[in-house]
Scaffold this motif. Sequence first.
Motif, PDB file in Angstrom:
ATOM      1  N   ASN A 175       3.315   1.056 -18.391  1.00 43.27           N
ATOM      2  CA  ASN A 175       3.810   2.336 -17.872  1.00 43.27           C
ATOM      3  C   ASN A 175       2.966   2.814 -16.689  1.00 43.27           C
ATOM      4  OD1 ASN A 175       5.846   2.402 -19.752  1.00 43.27           O
ATOM      5  ND2 ASN A 175       4.793   3.774 -21.135  1.00 43.27           N
ATOM      6  N   ASN A 203       3.839   0.694 -13.693  1.00 43.11           N
ATOM      7  CA  ASN A 203       5.141   1.094 -13.150  1.00 43.11           C
ATOM      8  C   ASN A 203       5.047   2.412 -12.391  1.00 43.11           C
ATOM      9  OD1 ASN A 203       6.393  -1.162 -14.151  1.00 43.11           O
ATOM     10  ND2 ASN A 203       7.105  -0.159 -16.006  1.00 43.11           N
ATOM     11  N   GLU A 204       4.267   3.353 -12.911  1.00 45.13           N
ATOM     12  CA  GLU A 204       4.092   4.637 -12.218  1.00 45.13           C
ATOM     13  C   GLU A 204       3.402   4.429 -10.888  1.00 45.13           C
ATOM     14  OE1 GLU A 204       2.128   7.507 -14.679  1.00 45.13           O
ATOM     15  OE2 GLU A 204       3.653   7.361 -16.247  1.00 45.13           O
ATOM     16  N   SER A 205       2.418   3.536 -10.860  1.00 45.94           N
ATOM     17  CA  SER A 205       1.696   3.259  -9.629  1.00 45.94           C
ATOM     18  C   SER A 205       2.623   2.645  -8.589  1.00 45.94           C
ATOM     19  CB  SER A 205       0.526   2.320  -9.912  1.00 45.94           C
ATOM     20  OG  SER A 205      -0.142   1.991  -8.724  1.00 45.94           O
ATOM     21  N   ILE A 206       3.446   1.686  -9.011  1.00 41.46           N
ATOM     22  CA  ILE A 206       4.404   1.063  -8.102  1.00 41.46           C
ATOM     23  C   ILE A 206       5.378   2.114  -7.584  1.00 41.46           C
ATOM     24  CG2 ILE A 206       6.344  -0.557  -7.990  1.00 41.46           C
ATOM     25  CD1 ILE A 206       4.719  -2.331  -9.976  1.00 41.46           C
ATOM     26  N   SER A 207       5.829   2.965  -8.470  1.00 46.36           N
ATOM     27  CA  SER A 207       6.774   4.018  -8.098  1.00 46.36           C
ATOM     28  C   SER A 207       6.169   4.933  -7.036  1.00 46.36           C
ATOM     29  CB  SER A 207       7.103   4.842  -9.335  1.00 46.36           C
ATOM     30  OG  SER A 207       8.452   4.932  -9.536  1.00 46.36           O
ATOM     31  N   LYS A 208       4.925   5.324  -7.219  1.00 49.06           N
ATOM     32  CA  LYS A 208       4.254   6.197  -6.250  1.00 49.06           C
ATOM     33  C   LYS A 208       4.114   5.488  -4.912  1.00 49.06           C
ATOM     34  CE  LYS A 208       1.710   8.804  -9.705  1.00 49.06           C
ATOM     35  NZ  LYS A 208       0.424   8.994 -10.359  1.00 49.06           N
ATOM     36  N   ASP A 209       3.773   4.185  -4.958  1.00 45.67           N
ATOM     37  CA  ASP A 209       3.645   3.420  -3.723  1.00 45.67           C
ATOM     38  C   ASP A 209       4.985   3.331  -2.998  1.00 45.67           C
ATOM     39  OD1 ASP A 209       0.969   3.034  -4.202  1.00 45.67           O
ATOM     40  OD2 ASP A 209       1.204   0.992  -4.977  1.00 45.67           O
ATOM     41  N   ASP A 210       6.064   3.138  -3.756  1.00 48.64           N
ATOM     42  CA  ASP A 210       7.408   3.077  -3.162  1.00 48.64           C
ATOM     43  C   ASP A 210       7.769   4.391  -2.492  1.00 48.64           C
ATOM     44  OD1 ASP A 210       7.685   0.492  -4.047  1.00 48.64           O
ATOM     45  OD2 ASP A 210       8.957   1.001  -5.759  1.00 48.64           O
ATOM     46  N   ILE A 211       7.473   5.476  -3.151  1.00 47.66           N
ATOM     47  CA  ILE A 211       7.779   6.800  -2.614  1.00 47.66           C
ATOM     48  C   ILE A 211       6.994   7.032  -1.325  1.00 47.66           C
ATOM     49  CG2 ILE A 211       7.517   9.287  -3.003  1.00 47.66           C
ATOM     50  CD1 ILE A 211       8.126   8.674  -5.993  1.00 47.66           C
TER      51      ILE A 211
END
Length: 69
Positions: A49, A52-60
């Motif tokens: 989790n 995934n949150e880290s990847i999500s922040k990087d994507d944003i």
Amino acid sequence: MNQSNKNIPTDLMKILYGSGHLSEPKLAELASICRGTIANQRTAIRGENEANESISKDDILSEMRLELL
């Protein structure tokens, strides 16, 4: 376990598990596995989790940079 604790009303939890929440020892007893197995699985899930949150922040952040260009 986390989903049960999050989604089942406390009154029902008390009826089902004899407590206001489902603990690792109680889940281990119900599933006939050792508590350490549950703890290891929860640790692995937390790690996934967080990744995934880290990847999500990087994507944003990447999308925001592109919009600013």
